[in-house]
Design a protein around this motif. Structure first.
Motif, short mmCIF file in Angstrom:
data_model
loop_
_atom_site.label_atom_id
_atom_site.label_comp_id
_atom_site.label_asym_id
_atom_site.label_seq_id
_atom_site.Cartn_x
_atom_site.Cartn_y
_atom_site.Cartn_z
N ILE A 151 2.51 4.37 -2.40
CA ILE A 151 1.27 5.16 -1.87
C ILE A 151 0.06 4.47 -1.53
O ILE A 151 -0.58 4.63 -0.76
CB ILE A 151 1.15 6.51 -3.12
CG1 ILE A 151 2.54 7.41 -3.18
CG2 ILE A 151 -0.01 7.22 -2.82
CD1 ILE A 151 2.40 8.22 -4.10
N SER A 156 0.20 2.06 1.12
CA SER A 156 0.30 2.89 2.49
C SER A 156 -1.38 3.55 2.70
O SER A 156 -1.83 3.43 3.99
CB SER A 156 1.22 4.29 2.33
OG SER A 156 2.39 3.57 2.04
N LEU A 157 -1.73 3.85 1.53
CA LEU A 157 -3.17 4.45 2.00
C LEU A 157 -4.08 3.18 2.15
O LEU A 157 -5.13 3.39 2.94
CB LEU A 157 -3.73 4.82 0.52
CG LEU A 157 -3.23 6.40 0.22
CD1 LEU A 157 -3.84 6.74 -1.24
CD2 LEU A 157 -3.57 7.24 1.38
N ALA A 199 -6.40 3.27 5.65
CA ALA A 199 -7.85 3.12 5.41
C ALA A 199 -8.32 1.90 6.61
O ALA A 199 -9.18 2.27 7.14
CB ALA A 199 -8.08 3.04 3.94
#
Length: 149
Positions: A79, A82-83, A87
């Motif tokens: 997670i 991926s963020l 971003a």
């Protein structure tokens, strides 16, 4: 046919073979060129072949040699990494190359089990300086360094 000795290596090998075959298949329509004058299909074609070869080696190792069992899914790294990529892609046009790269580096550092602030600060400075030198000044990518510059 017996049990696969190392599932993780075997399936990683299968993944490499599939992605390599896809690269070779998709690059077949592009002109190859030569080693001196590479066409648009040259790099993906030979990279796909290398991926297939690596996949066969890794898959064979996983099939015949034992190893660690596959553990539970590590959702935090999946997670947070991926963020970080999301971003970076979202921020690069809005706040500039340097702040978006800082966000990417800090978020990816947060995905691990250990987070040492001083190490992350040093890593961020070195990586940002290197990326700016290579991509902005070396290659000449047309990104703003900051939103004001």
């Amino acid at each position: 046919m017996g049990k696969i000795a190392n599932n993780a290596d075997f399936w990683a090998g299968v993944m490499f073979v599939i992605f390599g075959a896809a690269a070779v298949y998709m690059s077949r329509e592009y002109p190859m060129g030569s080693a001196m004058r590479m066409g648009p299909g040259y790099f993906p074609h030979y990279l796909g072949i290398l991926m297939i070869l690596f996949g066969l080696g890794i898959g064979a190792k996983g099939f015949f040699k034992g190893g660690d069992e596959i553990g539970p899914w590590a959702f935090r790294p999946i997670i947070v990494l991926s963020l970080g990529v999301i971003a970076f892609g979202f921020l690069i046009e809005r706040v500039g190359f340097v702040p978006s790269l800082v966000a990417l580096i800090v978020l990816t550092a947060l995905s691990g089990k250990e987070f040492r602030l001083l190490e992350v600060i040093i890593l961020t400075i070195v990586l940002v300086a290197g990326a700016v030198a290579i991509f902005i000044y070396g290659i000449g990518l047309p990104y703003q360094l900051f939103w004001w510059y």
